[in-house]
Write a protein that holds these residues in place. Structure first.
Motif, mmCIF file in Angstrom:
data_model
loop_
_atom_site.group_PDB
_atom_site.id
_atom_site.type_symbol
_atom_site.label_atom_id
_atom_site.label_comp_id
_atom_site.label_asym_id
_atom_site.label_seq_id
_atom_site.Cartn_x
_atom_site.Cartn_y
_atom_site.Cartn_z
ATOM 1 N N SER A 1 0.840 -1.203 0.000
ATOM 2 C CA SER A 1 0.000 0.000 0.000
ATOM 3 C C SER A 1 0.876 1.254 0.000
ATOM 4 N N ARG A 2 1.382 1.631 -1.170
ATOM 5 C CA ARG A 2 2.230 2.826 -1.290
ATOM 6 C C ARG A 2 2.323 3.234 -2.753
ATOM 7 N N THR A 3 2.667 4.505 -2.960
ATOM 8 C CA THR A 3 2.913 5.019 -4.305
ATOM 9 C C THR A 3 4.313 5.613 -4.422
ATOM 10 N N GLU A 4 5.111 5.494 -3.371
ATOM 11 C CA GLU A 4 6.499 5.950 -3.402
ATOM 12 C C GLU A 4 7.399 4.790 -3.840
ATOM 13 N N THR A 5 8.396 5.097 -4.651
ATOM 14 C CA THR A 5 9.286 4.056 -5.144
ATOM 15 C C THR A 5 10.647 4.658 -5.465
ATOM 16 N N ILE A 6 11.584 3.791 -5.814
ATOM 17 C CA ILE A 6 12.902 4.224 -6.291
ATOM 18 C C ILE A 6 13.101 3.640 -7.681
ATOM 19 N N HIS A 7 13.327 4.522 -8.636
ATOM 20 C CA HIS A 7 13.465 4.146 -10.042
ATOM 21 C C HIS A 7 14.912 4.362 -10.470
ATOM 22 N N LYS A 8 15.460 3.397 -11.211
ATOM 23 C CA LYS A 8 16.840 3.513 -11.688
ATOM 24 C C LYS A 8 16.866 3.593 -13.208
ATOM 25 N N GLU A 9 17.719 4.486 -13.714
ATOM 26 C CA GLU A 9 17.742 4.743 -15.157
ATOM 27 C C GLU A 9 19.102 5.304 -15.554
ATOM 28 N N HIS A 10 19.763 4.633 -16.490
ATOM 29 C CA HIS A 10 21.043 5.101 -17.027
ATOM 30 C C HIS A 10 22.025 5.522 -15.923
ATOM 31 N N GLY A 11 22.125 4.695 -14.899
ATOM 32 C CA GLY A 11 23.090 4.961 -13.835
ATOM 33 C C GLY A 11 22.630 5.988 -12.825
ATOM 34 N N CYS A 12 21.397 6.463 -12.922
ATOM 35 C CA CYS A 12 20.861 7.444 -11.972
ATOM 36 C C CYS A 12 19.748 6.808 -11.142
ATOM 37 N N THR A 13 19.563 7.318 -9.931
ATOM 38 C CA THR A 13 18.553 6.815 -9.017
ATOM 39 C C THR A 13 17.580 7.936 -8.679
ATOM 40 N N TYR A 14 16.276 7.662 -8.828
ATOM 41 C CA TYR A 14 15.267 8.668 -8.550
ATOM 42 C C TYR A 14 14.242 8.140 -7.557
ATOM 43 N N LYS A 15 14.149 8.813 -6.421
ATOM 44 C CA LYS A 15 13.093 8.517 -5.468
ATOM 45 C C LYS A 15 11.922 9.445 -5.767
#
Length: 355
Positions: free
Chosen positions: A147-161
């Motif tokens: 039950s959440r909509t927060e995540t950590i996404h990784k893309e081309h060597g970068c990390t986005y929370k």
């Protein structure tokens, strides 16, 4: 029993970029799924349906095309086989979001199939609204999983929370972000201004690619700025300045500042061209401009976008003493409706008297 192998074309990519490029290939229906992806200590080898041309390689952020032997996999049921149709979805971090309506009686079946087939998916949600408001947010409804909509996404060597209900983020622009970043290198020394930065999806990649440059990342959404500041720490970059505010109201603080400007606001970027030109350095600079256009013809689509851009810039030519406007590239970035696309334009602006 020895596995059957097949010699097929593939892209050779660094491991840190492997998942992002795999996703980009899959989105374009270019990834072979009937053979096993292989890797070594440094690289991942992603099998292809066919050999890619230079434009496709550039769009997905891959540099090397080779051929290689791959083990043929035993066929297993696809999500389409399990649920009886092909659901449309995108994955951001460990959250899968259904992007088209699914009959409510089949939502749980789709969600469970996604989570069973993809071990990395921990949450399944569906869209309840389009991207709306100045904060560029959308409403979601959770279907299955945590039950959440927060995540950590990784893309081309970068990390986005990020939180998918509080900020704007489009994973399908990964290739475009990498394409813009690839125009820079470690020796680049530029003042870069990201007018609608969100959580830093362009800004952080540019800052990492060109550590000698300085990036000003502006957004009106306080939640986006909060996540941007956290992402700056997560990615250990020190050459980004996060600025909260309406660019219409604060652009004067950055007048005559930028060598390069990112205008990733396709629905209304034209409204901010005056501010963008004001923030370019006195000699001019580069604008990466995004807009929306529709047409059944590929050529007509790009022509309409370029002509509209030139008309809008020329209206401001006298005020800003523009010497020349050169469109270096115009391309389809992403489909958002039948025959309708986000168009990316790279333009070089020169101002009279600049050397």
């Amino acid at each position: 029993m020895k596995s059957e192998t097949e010699h097929v074309p593939c892209v050779k990519v660094e491991k840190r970029s492997g998942e992002e490029i795999r996703r980009a290939l899959k989105d374009r229906n270019l990834l072979r799924t009937d053979v096993k992806i292989t890797s070594d200590d440094t690289f991942v080898y992603l099998p292809l349906i066919r050999a890619l041309n230079e434009t496709e390689l550039r769009e997905i952020g891959a540099a090397e095309l080779i051929t290689r032997d791959f083990a043929v996999l035993e066929q297993r049921k696809s999500i389409e086989d399990i649920v009886g149709f092909k659901p449309s979805y995108e994955v951001i971090g460990d959250i899968a979001v259904l992007t088209e309506m699914v009959n409510e009686t089949k939502e749980q079946l789709v969600a469970q199939a996604l989570m069973e087939r993809h071990n990395n998916i921990k949450v399944v949600a569906k869209r309840l609204s389009p991207v709306e408001g100045v904060f560029r947010t959308r409403k979601l409804e959770l279907i299955a999983g945590e039950s959440r909509t927060e995540t950590i996404h990784k893309e081309h060597g970068c990390t986005y929370k990020l939180d998918l209900e509080k900020v704007y983020f489009n994973p399908r622009l990964a290739g475009e972000r990498n394409r813009v970043a690839s125009q820079l290198d470690r020796s680049t020394e530029e003042e870069i201004l990201d007018m609608f930065a969100g959580v830093g999806s362009f800004s952080i990649q540019l800052a990492k690619r060109a550590p000698q440059s300085h990036v000003i990342a502006i957004d009106i959404n306080p939640d986006a700025i909060r996540y941007l500041e956290e992402n700056i720490r997560l990615n250990r970059v020190s050459n980004i300045e996060a600025v909260e505010g309406d660019v219409k109201e604060i652009f004067w603080k950055f007048r005559n500042t930028a060598d390069r400007i990112i205008m990733n606001l396709p629905k209304s970027a034209y409204v901010f061209l005056h501010e963008a030109l004001s923030m370019l350095k006195p000699r001019g600079g580069i604008i990466h401009f995004y807009t929306m256009e529709s047409d059944t013809s590929h050529e007509a689509l790009l022509t309409k976008a370029q002509e509209k851009f030139m008309e809008n810039v020329q209206e401001l030519s006298e005020e800003f003493h523009l010497d020349s406007v050169e469109i270096r590239d115009a391309r389809k970035v992403k489909a958002y409706a039948p025959y309708a696309y986000i168009i990316g334009i790279d333009a070089v602006i020169k101002i009279i008297g600049a050397k």
